[in-house]
Every structure is written in C-alpha cells, then in structure tokens.
Scaffold this motif. Sequence first.
Motif, mmCIF file in Angstrom:
data_model
loop_
_atom_site.group_PDB
_atom_site.id
_atom_site.type_symbol
_atom_site.label_atom_id
_atom_site.label_comp_id
_atom_site.label_asym_id
_atom_site.label_seq_id
_atom_site.Cartn_x
_atom_site.Cartn_y
_atom_site.Cartn_z
ATOM 1 N N ARG A 122 0.832 -1.206 0.000
ATOM 2 C CA ARG A 122 0.000 0.000 0.000
ATOM 3 C C ARG A 122 0.866 1.255 0.000
ATOM 4 N NH1 ARG A 122 -3.862 -0.450 4.956
ATOM 5 N NH2 ARG A 122 -4.423 1.624 4.197
ATOM 6 N N PHE A 123 2.006 1.208 0.677
ATOM 7 C CA PHE A 123 2.933 2.347 0.667
ATOM 8 C C PHE A 123 3.468 2.594 -0.744
ATOM 9 C CE2 PHE A 123 7.407 3.693 0.900
ATOM 10 C CZ PHE A 123 7.250 4.930 1.500
ATOM 11 N N LEU A 124 3.839 1.516 -1.442
ATOM 12 C CA LEU A 124 4.355 1.658 -2.802
ATOM 13 C C LEU A 124 3.267 2.126 -3.766
ATOM 14 C CD1 LEU A 124 6.617 -1.522 -3.058
ATOM 15 C CD2 LEU A 124 7.343 0.835 -2.752
ATOM 16 N N LEU A 125 2.037 1.635 -3.578
ATOM 17 C CA LEU A 125 0.945 2.043 -4.450
ATOM 18 C C LEU A 125 0.617 3.525 -4.306
ATOM 19 C CD1 LEU A 125 -1.660 -0.883 -4.285
ATOM 20 C CD2 LEU A 125 -0.180 -0.249 -6.189
ATOM 21 N N ASP A 126 0.862 4.075 -3.132
ATOM 22 C CA ASP A 126 0.516 5.484 -2.901
ATOM 23 C C ASP A 126 1.535 6.446 -3.509
ATOM 24 O OD1 ASP A 126 -1.283 7.406 -1.299
ATOM 25 O OD2 ASP A 126 0.731 7.982 -0.645
ATOM 26 N N LEU A 127 2.753 5.979 -3.775
ATOM 27 C CA LEU A 127 3.801 6.885 -4.245
ATOM 28 C C LEU A 127 3.446 7.585 -5.557
ATOM 29 C CD1 LEU A 127 7.055 4.891 -3.377
ATOM 30 C CD2 LEU A 127 5.984 6.757 -2.116
ATOM 31 N N PRO A 128 2.956 6.873 -6.590
ATOM 32 C CA PRO A 128 2.639 7.602 -7.838
ATOM 33 C C PRO A 128 1.466 8.560 -7.695
ATOM 34 C CG PRO A 128 2.834 5.228 -8.216
ATOM 35 C CD PRO A 128 2.761 5.437 -6.745
ATOM 36 N N LEU A 129 0.609 8.354 -6.665
ATOM 37 C CA LEU A 129 -0.587 9.179 -6.525
ATOM 38 C C LEU A 129 -0.348 10.451 -5.728
ATOM 39 C CD1 LEU A 129 -3.126 6.317 -5.682
ATOM 40 C CD2 LEU A 129 -2.640 7.330 -7.911
ATOM 41 N N ARG A 130 0.812 10.559 -5.085
ATOM 42 C CA ARG A 130 1.049 11.698 -4.207
ATOM 43 C C ARG A 130 0.935 13.048 -4.918
ATOM 44 N NH1 ARG A 130 4.928 11.510 0.883
ATOM 45 N NH2 ARG A 130 3.774 9.959 2.048
ATOM 46 N N PRO A 131 1.560 13.222 -6.085
ATOM 47 C CA PRO A 131 1.454 14.549 -6.708
ATOM 48 C C PRO A 131 0.038 14.903 -7.143
ATOM 49 C CG PRO A 131 3.256 13.264 -7.641
ATOM 50 C CD PRO A 131 2.430 12.326 -6.827
ATOM 51 N N PHE A 132 -0.855 13.906 -7.270
ATOM 52 C CA PHE A 132 -2.191 14.159 -7.785
ATOM 53 C C PHE A 132 -3.269 14.087 -6.698
ATOM 54 C CE2 PHE A 132 0.415 11.865 -10.894
ATOM 55 C CZ PHE A 132 0.535 12.856 -11.857
ATOM 56 N N ARG A 133 -2.818 13.963 -5.423
ATOM 57 C CA ARG A 133 -3.794 13.867 -4.347
ATOM 58 C C ARG A 133 -4.531 15.187 -4.174
ATOM 59 N NH1 ARG A 133 -0.718 11.968 -0.708
ATOM 60 N NH2 ARG A 133 -1.241 9.786 -0.902
ATOM 61 N N ARG A 134 -5.830 15.095 -3.929
ATOM 62 C CA ARG A 134 -6.671 16.279 -3.809
ATOM 63 C C ARG A 134 -6.236 17.151 -2.643
ATOM 64 N NH1 ARG A 134 -12.746 14.693 -3.438
ATOM 65 N NH2 ARG A 134 -12.064 13.589 -5.309
ATOM 66 N N ALA A 135 -5.796 16.530 -1.552
ATOM 67 C CA ALA A 135 -5.395 17.312 -0.379
ATOM 68 C C ALA A 135 -4.200 18.202 -0.686
ATOM 69 C CB ALA A 135 -5.073 16.374 0.785
ATOM 70 N N THR A 136 -3.310 17.736 -1.567
ATOM 71 C CA THR A 136 -2.146 18.553 -1.923
ATOM 72 C C THR A 136 -2.569 19.830 -2.621
ATOM 73 O OG1 THR A 136 -0.843 16.534 -2.150
ATOM 74 C CG2 THR A 136 0.037 18.525 -3.166
ATOM 75 N N TYR A 137 -3.503 19.685 -3.575
ATOM 76 C CA TYR A 137 -3.981 20.874 -4.263
ATOM 77 C C TYR A 137 -4.774 21.772 -3.316
ATOM 78 C CZ TYR A 137 -2.568 18.766 -8.661
ATOM 79 O OH TYR A 137 -1.830 18.228 -9.676
ATOM 80 N N GLY A 138 -5.465 21.144 -2.363
ATOM 81 C CA GLY A 138 -6.221 21.953 -1.414
ATOM 82 C C GLY A 138 -5.314 22.821 -0.571
ATOM 83 N N ARG A 139 -4.177 22.251 -0.123
ATOM 84 C CA ARG A 139 -3.246 23.053 0.683
ATOM 85 C C ARG A 139 -2.647 24.182 -0.148
ATOM 86 N NH1 ARG A 139 -1.808 17.945 2.970
ATOM 87 N NH2 ARG A 139 -0.160 17.701 1.432
ATOM 88 N N LEU A 213 9.726 9.627 2.949
ATOM 89 C CA LEU A 213 9.989 8.863 4.166
ATOM 90 C C LEU A 213 9.671 9.669 5.425
ATOM 91 C CD1 LEU A 213 13.350 7.223 3.070
ATOM 92 C CD2 LEU A 213 11.128 6.111 3.257
ATOM 93 N N LEU A 214 9.805 10.984 5.362
ATOM 94 C CA LEU A 214 9.463 11.806 6.523
ATOM 95 C C LEU A 214 7.954 11.888 6.731
ATOM 96 C CD1 LEU A 214 11.967 14.798 6.181
ATOM 97 C CD2 LEU A 214 12.141 12.803 7.669
ATOM 98 N N ARG A 215 7.194 11.732 5.665
ATOM 99 C CA ARG A 215 5.729 11.794 5.754
ATOM 100 C C ARG A 215 5.113 10.666 4.933
ATOM 101 N NH1 ARG A 215 2.435 15.867 7.572
ATOM 102 N NH2 ARG A 215 0.328 15.923 6.745
ATOM 103 N N PRO A 216 5.221 9.422 5.394
ATOM 104 C CA PRO A 216 4.700 8.295 4.609
ATOM 105 C C PRO A 216 3.182 8.258 4.616
ATOM 106 C CG PRO A 216 5.456 7.531 6.738
ATOM 107 C CD PRO A 216 5.804 8.989 6.669
ATOM 108 N N ARG A 217 2.632 7.715 3.572
ATOM 109 C CA ARG A 217 1.187 7.541 3.442
ATOM 110 C C ARG A 217 0.905 6.163 2.852
ATOM 111 N NH1 ARG A 217 0.976 10.829 6.537
ATOM 112 N NH2 ARG A 217 -0.054 12.857 6.570
ATOM 113 N N LEU A 218 -0.265 5.631 3.171
ATOM 114 C CA LEU A 218 -0.694 4.353 2.622
ATOM 115 C C LEU A 218 -1.904 4.564 1.730
ATOM 116 C CD1 LEU A 218 -0.526 2.067 5.805
ATOM 117 C CD2 LEU A 218 1.276 2.559 4.154
#
Length: 497
Positions: A122-139, A213-218
């Motif tokens: 799940r950690f590896l699956l989340d890596l490609p999605l990080r730049p496109f996560r809605r929360a990132t654009y919200g911040r 690695l400082l802020r991991p996500r699943l």
Amino acid sequence: MSASDIPAQPANPTRNVSRKLLILIVLVALADLLLFGREPGLNFFLFVNAIAAGVLLCSRKPQSLPKATGLPALAFVLSAPLLETTSWMGIALSLLGITCVSLAATGLFPRRLVRLPVVLFRFLLDLPLRPFRRATYGRLRHSRRPTPETIWHHLRGWIMPLSFTAGFVALFAMANPLIDKVLRSFDLAYFLQFLDAWRIGFWLIVAAFVSVLLRPRLKRLARRRPDQASDAVKPESAFFGHAALLRSLFVFNALFAMQSLLDLTYLWGGVNLPDGISHAEYAHRGAYPLMVTALLAAAFVLAAMRRDGPGNRSALVRGLVHLWIAQNILLCFSSILRLDLYVESYSLTELRVAAGIWMGLVAMGLFLILLRILLQRSNEWLVALSLATLVVTLYAIALVDIPAFIARFNVAHSSEVAGEGMPLDIDYLSTLGPSAIPALDTYLASLPAEAERAAPASKVRSALVVDEWQRSRDWRSWTFRAARLDRYLRDHTTLAR
C-alpha cells in the motif's frame, strides 16, 4: 480502514513542520557531501542510517526505549551489506529498512507482522498518486499568496541584523589580519559550482525521496459494501468447481509422476540415455522449463485451495494437492541437479548461480504453500513468510562475493588444475572484475612457466589490477571487499608473470 492507517495529528503542527523542513535540508546537504559525484561505498551506508535518524527525530511523539533503540538497529542491520560492497541487493535491503523505520515512527507499522507485506504494498501504491492527491492541491489553493506587503514584512526583520553583522565583520577584518586573510581567501567560483543544473536536479530528487519517508502515506483500501459482505454462498464455477479440480489433479499427478519417474531413472539413477542424448543436454534442456512448470503449479494450487473454495472443503482434493506439491518439490530438486550436472560440464556463470538460487526459492515457496494448507493459514501468512525467506536469501547473497566464488570454482574445476573438465574460460573471468584476481593467481601458480595459456591469463590479471588501482580512493567510496582486495594485492605483488 484500520486505525493505524491514520496517523495521530501532532500536538504542535507548525513546530513539527519546521523540524521536518530543517531535517530535510540537512539530509539534502549531507547527500551532496556524501553522494554527489562520488563512487558508491561507505557513503550509501552512512546516508541510509542518517535518513533513519532523521525520520526518528521527526516523530510526532517521543518513541519508547525499545523503539528508539530497535529501529536504528534495524536500519543498521539491513544496511550492513553496503559495508561489504554496494550492490542492488544491499540497496533494496536498505530501502526496506528505512521504509520500516518510517512506517514505525509515524504509527503506520502493523501490529501483526503478517500484515507487513500488505502495508509495504500500500505504501508503494501510494507513491505515484502523491502529486495528484486532492489534499495537496487543497493546501496549495488555501495557502496565502505572497504579496509585496507580506514580503516586506518578513524582510524588514532581517535588515538590521544583517547590516550590523556586515559592519562588525568589516571592522574585525580591519583589526585582525587573520580574519582579513580568511575573507580574502573566499573563492566565488567555489560557490558558483553549487548552481550546476545537475547538482540542483540531484538535490530535488533527494528531497523528494526523503520527504516521502518523513511523511509516509498508505493507499486507502476500498470499503466493502454491505451487500458484498453477505455470507451468501456463491454458485460453484463449472470451470473451476469440485469436479474440474478432481479431474485436473488426477491428470496433473499422473503427468508429473511420469516426469519424476524419468528423472529418477536417468538423472538420479545415472542410467545411460538413448543414443544422441548426453546427460549435459538432458540436464540443460529441462532446468529452466521445469521452473516455469513449478510456478504455474503453485498458482493453480493457491487458486484451488482458496478459503471457502471447493478444493478446501474436499479431503480427496486436499490429498491430491499434497501429492502434487510433493512432486513439484521433487521437480525443483531435479532442476537443481540438472543445473549442477550442466555446470560440471560447462563451468559456472553468474546467470547459473542466479538460476540455482531461484530454483531453491521456488522449492521453498512450494513447501510454504504445503505448510499453509496443512496448518490452514491465510494467504497473508504465506506472503509474509515468503517475503521473509526472500529477504534472508538476499541478505546472505549480498554478503558473499559471487564473482570471486565463480572464479575460484571455475579455476578449481578446469582441466589445467583438476586434470579433467573444460579448459578455463579466461575471457569470461575477465568480465568478473578484480574479484577474480586471487583465483587467477591460483591458476597461474598451477601452470608451468612455458605453458601456452599462461601469457593470456597474466595479461588479464594485469588489466584487472590496473582497474582495481584506478578505483576511487576517497573515504566515501570505501568498502570491506575493496579493502580486502587491496591488502591482497599489496601482499602478492610478485605473482603476476
């Protein structure tokens, strides 16, 4: 979604973010010092453990004593193969170590170890999605845009400190010739080198890697709908039902028994093969296809013995599956024996070593599948034990000098040394790198001085020695393997002819 998937919010978010930013800058600067433009070696080991320390320092809450000591120890142990030599296996183990430290420091590490492969996936699956996560654009959208007033507000607080600092430095330079000499020795070209495009790209890559690695996500798991969670019995598939499984297993066991009988007769028993077929050809043609056969059999068994499946409810099907797995394990051992016979005839190579290791892993995987069925364990248990087996295998291989082992084996089994077998393939030994030098010395010592093959072997040795002495002597590129070889070369400088 489990509670461990959502890390607790820090008590002081601003302070935590500032600390993470500071540690990120320090780690990027350390990567520039240790890695940029340097050959791999001790620098990789130091940087991996520095990341582990930085992750622990960024933890939202103080770690308990077992965690504070166990997590750095885990990173140290899994990165220890990098001290022996830098290899892809050592790098993979190091990445596994710092990922586990990151997950544990942020509360995402599973309470049950059998869940670890799923969490890592799940950690590896989340890596490609990080730049496109809605929360990132919200911040980014809700962050305050800089205006001239806000910029001036932040800059004016630095005007007085910087102005007075510059004045004091100038006065000290006038009063102290040592300070004046230091200031005059500053080379502007030295600072301009940090504006190199490749260097800045390296900083950005390291910053992106460390920030993960400082802020991991699943990756979030899809919630199962109530209608999907019902206990209604699904209709049995006509293609993969009880009758189809029984017929398949009867046919498969008979087919595999015929292959096993042939192997027991000609391979293990040593019976003479028909004219035109040598034992080496018999061994070589079957080694790799039989591994594919075993993998397909493992996939079929997992599908047939799934929970609540028709195979899991039938004692006859379970017995046939046990017999078939036993035949597949015998097939794996036959493949290993085939490879051994082929190596005896045609020497050892890196690909054949890898094939032997892979065959052993497949045999171990089949044995774990049999255990999973006998003990009625879950697929999570099977995947976790398979991953542990793979990690232990990679760790052992990363500590072994495979090129040196191959060179020693081929020299010891060559016709020039052993009196039988094939002549030594000196050209192949040259591709193994400087690790083959000790084996070449053994080979040269066994040849008469006027031997025809002594000259090419001595030439290859000299070229490998030059390659070794041209290796970087920077302390950041040091490894145990290179240090041992350097000591050997200093002690055996007169062996080359």
